[in-house]
Design an enzyme around this catalytic site. Structure first.
Site, PDB file in Angstrom:
ATOM      1  CG  MET A 136      20.143  32.108  28.209  1.00  0.00           C
ATOM      2  SD  MET A 136      19.602  30.824  27.099  1.00  0.00           S
ATOM      3  CE  MET A 136      19.531  29.527  27.506  1.00  0.00           C
ATOM      4  CE1 TYR A 158      13.290  30.877  34.491  1.00  0.00           C
ATOM      5  CE2 TYR A 158      14.748  32.353  33.521  1.00  0.00           C
ATOM      6  CZ  TYR A 158      13.509  31.354  33.685  1.00  0.00           C
ATOM      7  OH  TYR A 158      13.270  31.372  32.011  1.00  0.00           O
ATOM      8  CE  LYS A 186      47.035  29.310  30.991  1.00  0.00           C
ATOM      9  NZ  LYS A 186      47.699  28.618  31.337  1.00  0.00           N
ATOM     10  NE  ARG A 225      48.774  22.420  34.733  1.00  0.00           N
ATOM     11  CZ  ARG A 225      48.535  23.612  35.480  1.00  0.00           C
ATOM     12  NH1 ARG A 225      47.461  24.713  34.992  1.00  0.00           N
ATOM     13  NH2 ARG A 225      49.334  24.914  35.135  1.00  0.00           N
TER      14      ARG A 225
HETATM   15  C1  LIG Z   1      48.585  30.063  32.458  1.00  0.00           C
HETATM   16  C2  LIG Z   1      49.854  29.333  33.464  1.00  0.00           C
HETATM   17  C3  LIG Z   1      50.966  30.557  33.768  1.00  0.00           C
HETATM   18  C4  LIG Z   1      50.273  32.467  33.832  1.00  0.00           C
HETATM   19  O1  LIG Z   1      49.791  31.831  34.992  1.00  0.00           O
HETATM   20  P1  LIG Z   1      49.352  33.133  35.876  1.00  0.00           P
HETATM   21  O2  LIG Z   1      48.918  32.929  37.185  1.00  0.00           O
HETATM   22  O3  LIG Z   1      48.175  33.614  34.444  1.00  0.00           O
HETATM   23  O4  LIG Z   1      49.841  33.841  35.689  1.00  0.00           O
HETATM   24  C5  LIG Z   1      52.299  29.968  33.175  1.00  0.00           C
HETATM   25  N1  LIG Z   1      52.679  29.227  33.323  1.00  0.00           N
HETATM   26  C6  LIG Z   1      51.759  27.914  32.951  1.00  0.00           C
HETATM   27  C7  LIG Z   1      52.439  26.986  32.990  1.00  0.00           C
HETATM   28  C8  LIG Z   1      50.617  28.136  32.978  1.00  0.00           C
HETATM   29  O5  LIG Z   1      49.439  27.067  32.733  1.00  0.00           O
END
Ligand SMILES: *Cc1c(COP(=O)(O)O)cnc(C)c1O
Length: 378
Positions: free
Chosen positions: A312, A259, A40, A138
């Site tokens: 930046m 800054y 992802k 979640r």
């Molecule tokens: C992102 C995610 C993972 C992978 O998690 P890592 O900590 O990067 O290994 C696995 N399962 C779900 C549901 C996730 O959202």
């Protein structure tokens, strides 16, 4: 971000061979469980298509993305892969998922109803996964919904490909929540006999057998990041980033840098101004002040501190202690590499390697090193 490469730009190099080795290492650790790959968010900023193709060459067959658009891109790159969509079924997306053989992780009764209706319509048990929430609030059915889910499932003769849940605290192996979630997951599975189960992210995979079940879902470990706090990270580093120095300047004791004048020099100093700022993913939280140290970078192999606030487009590094082989404009500063890990940066910014990686979108050219060491651009 930058599509044409330029001799003036910095260079990001993603080591696909290291990603492949990391996956194979995790596949070994997970033993008989299937090792999926989480790609992802553009493979955590590393570039989903080349990364997924390298993972497939290494043997990965199961992939997880977050959104339908990511899944569609992945389907084009890997026509044969098994693709799960973690965010689940977006309303009205069912036909598209079915056509492209994308498997939603069904996270709610509404998603389940829509999917089972689609299955009835098509006269086919179209593959999908189920997620139950065991303590994160979640995504996922509530555990109390298990009997309704089961009844709906049996009523339509449907079997999910996988039943999954997600650990909230796997990065802290001693956390009591891990055991609680695992126990809840196990008692849930007792109601869904014979269906493959999946619980572990990277930390769960590295943390021990008891979380592996039939499939593990590592993400960050593939990309070389630290999954478990306070333990040596066994994964091969994947990311290298170097950015050009654009100016060397002398500054005097008592002068401030950057800054907000947050840092005042307590000695005559030599500064390298590096063309890399928060617009490129070098988080402003990596800044340094008199009260708080910031990040380090490496110049000519010397690890040197950031001075003052990150701007930046640039930041200043203190190179006063480099006494031979002084860098000149056009030389590169190592932002991530053999001397500075993504977790070093994460620690300096009070964040996690995940955020460092997914922030790497900037004014640098992106290269891939394949398994044979050949460098190419996407
Ligand atoms: C992102 C995610 C993972 C992978 O998690 P890592 O900590 O990067 O290994 C696995 N399962 C779900 C549901 C996730 O959202």
């Amino acid at each position: 971000m930058t599509s044409k490469s330029s001799q003036f730009n910095g260079r990001l190099v993603i080591d696909l061979g290291a990603i492949a080795r990391n996956w194979q290492g995790l596949d070994k650790i997970s033993n008989t469980a299937l090792t999926a790959a989480v790609v992802k968010a553009n493979a955590y900023g590393c570039g989903m298509v080349p990364v997924a193709q390298a993972l497939a060459r290494a043997g990965a067959q199961f992939f997880f993305v977050a959104t339908p658009d990511e899944a569609l891109d992945l389907r084009e790159a890997l026509p044969e892969a098994h693709i799960f969509v973690l965010n689940g079924l977006y309303p009205g997306a069912g036909a598209l998922y079915a056509e492209k053989r994308l498997m939603p992780i069904l996270n709610s009764m509404a998603m389940l109803d829509e999917w089972l209706n689609l299955c009835t319509q098509k006269g086919d048990a179209i593959p999908a996964g189920f997620q139950f929430d065991t303590g994160m609030n979640r995504l996922g059915f509530r555990l109390q919904e298990a009997s309704v889910v089961k009844a709906r499932m049996e009523g339509s003769g449907y079997k999910p490909q996988v039943i999954m849940s997600h650990l909230a605290c796997a990065d802290v192996p001693g956390h009591e929540k891990n055991g609680t979630q695992r126990a809840l997951f196990q008692s849930l599975l007792a109601q869904f006999e014979g269906i493959p189960a999946s619980l572990a992210n990277s930390a769960g995979t590295l943390g021990g057998r008891e979380s592996h079940f039939q499939m593990v879902r590592p993400g960050i470990s593939l990309y070389g990041g630290r999954a478990i706090q306070g333990r040596p990270n066994p994964m091969a580093p994947v990311v290298g980033l170097e950015m050009p120095i654009i100016q060397i300047r002398e500054a005097r004791t008592g002068e401030s840098v950057g800054y907000g004048a947050t840092q005042t020099l307590n000695r005559d100093s030599r500064l390298a101004i590096v063309a890399h700022g928060y617009a490129d993913g070098f988080l402003r939280a990596l800044s340094s002040s008199n009260g708080r140290p910031g990040a380090h970078v490496a110049i000519r192999g010397h690890v040197v501190p950031v001075v003052g606030r990150v701007s930046m487009d640039s930041f200043a590094a203190d190179i006063t202690d480099i006494d031979t082989d002084l860098p000149t404009p056009g030389a590169f500063a190592e932002i991530i590499g053999p001397n500075i890990s993504i977790d070093d940066l994460a620690d300096s910014a009070d964040t996690i390697g995940y955020e460092i990686l997914t922030s790497l979108n900037g004014r640098f050219d992106r290269f891939y090193k394949d398994e044979s060491g050949n460098i190419f651009q996407e």
